[in-house]
Design a protein around this motif. Structure first.
Motif, mmCIF file in Angstrom:
data_model
loop_
_atom_site.group_PDB
_atom_site.id
_atom_site.type_symbol
_atom_site.label_atom_id
_atom_site.label_comp_id
_atom_site.label_asym_id
_atom_site.label_seq_id
_atom_site.Cartn_x
_atom_site.Cartn_y
_atom_site.Cartn_z
ATOM 1 N N ASP A 53 -0.202 7.287 -0.949
ATOM 2 C CA ASP A 53 -1.358 7.956 -1.555
ATOM 3 C C ASP A 53 -2.617 7.096 -1.503
ATOM 4 O O ASP A 53 -3.652 7.476 -2.034
ATOM 5 N N LYS B 29 0.851 -1.192 0.000
ATOM 6 C CA LYS B 29 0.000 0.000 0.000
ATOM 7 C C LYS B 29 0.884 1.237 0.000
ATOM 8 O O LYS B 29 1.784 1.366 0.825
ATOM 9 N N ARG C 205 -3.090 4.152 -2.906
ATOM 10 C CA ARG C 205 -3.167 3.192 -4.004
ATOM 11 C C ARG C 205 -2.221 2.029 -3.709
ATOM 12 O O ARG C 205 -1.594 1.994 -2.662
ATOM 13 N N TYR C 206 -2.125 1.090 -4.633
ATOM 14 C CA TYR C 206 -1.334 -0.117 -4.416
ATOM 15 C C TYR C 206 -0.161 -0.161 -5.386
ATOM 16 O O TYR C 206 -0.233 0.333 -6.502
#
Length: 184
Positions: free
Chosen positions: A176, A173, A178-179
């Motif tokens: 921000d 993760k 996201r991934y």
């Protein structure tokens, strides 16, 4: 279900044990086969805050939830609610995938024991100290499923075998939200 209930800074009384078994036992309705593995429950008290951690190792999924509260019984209720949400979320995802791929309907498999080992090493203070070692099998899956597993466990990263490339990958993760995916 077999229960392994442990208490830290807390004596596990019969009433606490019965309450945990009753509440966690309600999860049986989500499984098609009888559960034969152990459910690990850790109860602890630090600074008047009750903590409960429940881990249920399964063949294709590791269910884990942790909750903190000033009331032990409320913490038990909250952790069972978290586990129910995880199970429903996983079943929905699996059923959706099986409909998309045309595969036969997937049901939860029987629990199996997963080997986990803890190792404590104490060396010189100047050396790096490894305080815990975990061993686990890398399950073949895609990066989307690995991200879901990571979120269910509440971790910042997840190591898995990529089903497409058969190589070890890491999903994590980002700051921000996201991934990211690390391919070896």
């Amino acid at each position: 279900m077999n229960y392994n209930i442990r208490g830290e800074n807390l004596e596990v009384t019969d009433s606490i044990k019965e309450y945990v078994e009753k509440k966690v036992g309600k999860l049986k309705r989500y499984f098609d086969t009888p559960l034969t593995s152990e459910v690990h429950v850790n109860l602890s008290v630090y600074n008047d805050e009750q903590t409960i951690e429940v881990t249920i190792p399964m063949k294709n999924l590791l269910l884990r939830a942790e909750e903190h509260n000033t009331d032990l019984y409320a913490a038990i209720d909250l952790v069972v609610d978290k586990l129910e949400r995880q199970i429903r979320k996983h079943k929905t995802k699996v059923n959706r995938r099986s409909r998309q791929e045309g595969a036969p309907k997937y049901v939860f498999a029987e629990l199996e024991r997963e080997a986990q080992q803890q190792v404590l090493e104490k060396e010189d203070e100047s050396d790096i100290e490894i305080v815990r070692t975990k061993r686990f099998d890398l399950k073949p899956m895609d990066s989307e499923e690995a991200a879901l597993q990571m979120d269910m466990l509440g971790h910042a990263f997840y190591v898995f075998t990529n089903a497409l490339t058969d190589e070890t990958n890491i999903v994590y993760k980002r700051r921000d939200g996201r991934y990211g995916l690390i391919e070896t």
